[in-house]
Structure formats: C-alpha cells, structure tokens
Motif scaffolding. Sequence first.
Motif, PDB file in Angstrom:
ATOM      1  N   ASN A  68     -26.129  66.621  38.793  1.00 13.75           N
ATOM      2  CA  ASN A  68     -26.427  67.404  37.589  1.00 13.75           C
ATOM      3  C   ASN A  68     -27.709  66.957  36.898  1.00 13.75           C
ATOM      4  N   GLN A  69     -28.286  67.874  36.117  1.00 15.73           N
ATOM      5  CA  GLN A  69     -29.391  67.550  35.205  1.00 15.73           C
ATOM      6  C   GLN A  69     -28.756  67.025  33.920  1.00 15.73           C
ATOM      7  N   TYR A  70     -29.398  66.045  33.292  1.00 16.59           N
ATOM      8  CA  TYR A  70     -28.865  65.462  32.069  1.00 16.59           C
ATOM      9  C   TYR A  70     -29.937  65.351  30.997  1.00 16.59           C
ATOM     10  N   LEU A  71     -29.496  65.393  29.758  1.00 15.43           N
ATOM     11  CA  LEU A  71     -30.310  64.999  28.625  1.00 15.43           C
ATOM     12  C   LEU A  71     -30.006  63.511  28.462  1.00 15.43           C
ATOM     13  N   ILE A  72     -31.012  62.682  28.723  1.00 14.84           N
ATOM     14  CA  ILE A  72     -30.831  61.233  28.702  1.00 14.84           C
ATOM     15  C   ILE A  72     -31.635  60.678  27.538  1.00 14.84           C
TER      16      ILE A  72
END
Length: 116
Positions: A68-72
């Motif tokens: 998945n893509q994440y807001l990190i």
Amino acid sequence: MFSSVSTTAIKAKIKEVKQENMDRKVILQKRKKIIKSGNLKKKDTKKLVLYLKNGADCPCQQLDNLTNQYLIMGRKVDKQYLLTGIHKWDKSNKEFKKAMKTLKTYKCPEFTTVFK
C-alpha cells in the motif's frame, strides 16, 4: 496513528521493515512524494530511513503490508528521523482526511511563543 509533533510528511510505499535492537527501522521505496518537508533536506530523501523507537514488538499492521501507499509522518531528532505517524493513503477514509487537514493547518505553539 497521528502525532502533532510531525514536521515531515511523505506519500510513499515501504520497501522494508527491519528490527534493530529495540527499534524498528522503516526503509522507504525510492519513489516518494514530499507532502510537507519540514526540516527534511533533498539529499536526505534519497535513502530515507525512519525509526520507530522501542517499536520492535509493535503490532502495527501498516508496517506488515508493503503493497500500500502510506502517508508517513516523522520528525528529525539528532541525526535520525523518527516515525511519528502512518496512515494508509485512502482519501475516502474520514480519519485519513482529518489527518491531512490537521497536517496542512497545524501551527506549532512553540514557534509562535519563542520566535516572535
């Protein structure tokens, strides 16, 4: 997971998660989008590694899913970047929208009182 002490926000996929002593070391893939740079320098983004302090036994599901893509979100402490928040990149999720809004409008209270 969200912390208002985040100074950096990035949209990225996780390449690898390793245990290092009592910490978890989170290595991001090369392709990433800087949402909020904070004190992050361009040269620091090339091989960005974040640490989850004392997180060796953390049951964080986001760190187990590398697809998945994440807001990190993170902040720099000494010479390390610490992981302060991670959300699955999902614009239809209310919690994610709230995190994004807070991130864009957050004003550090220390900044307004110290640097007048």
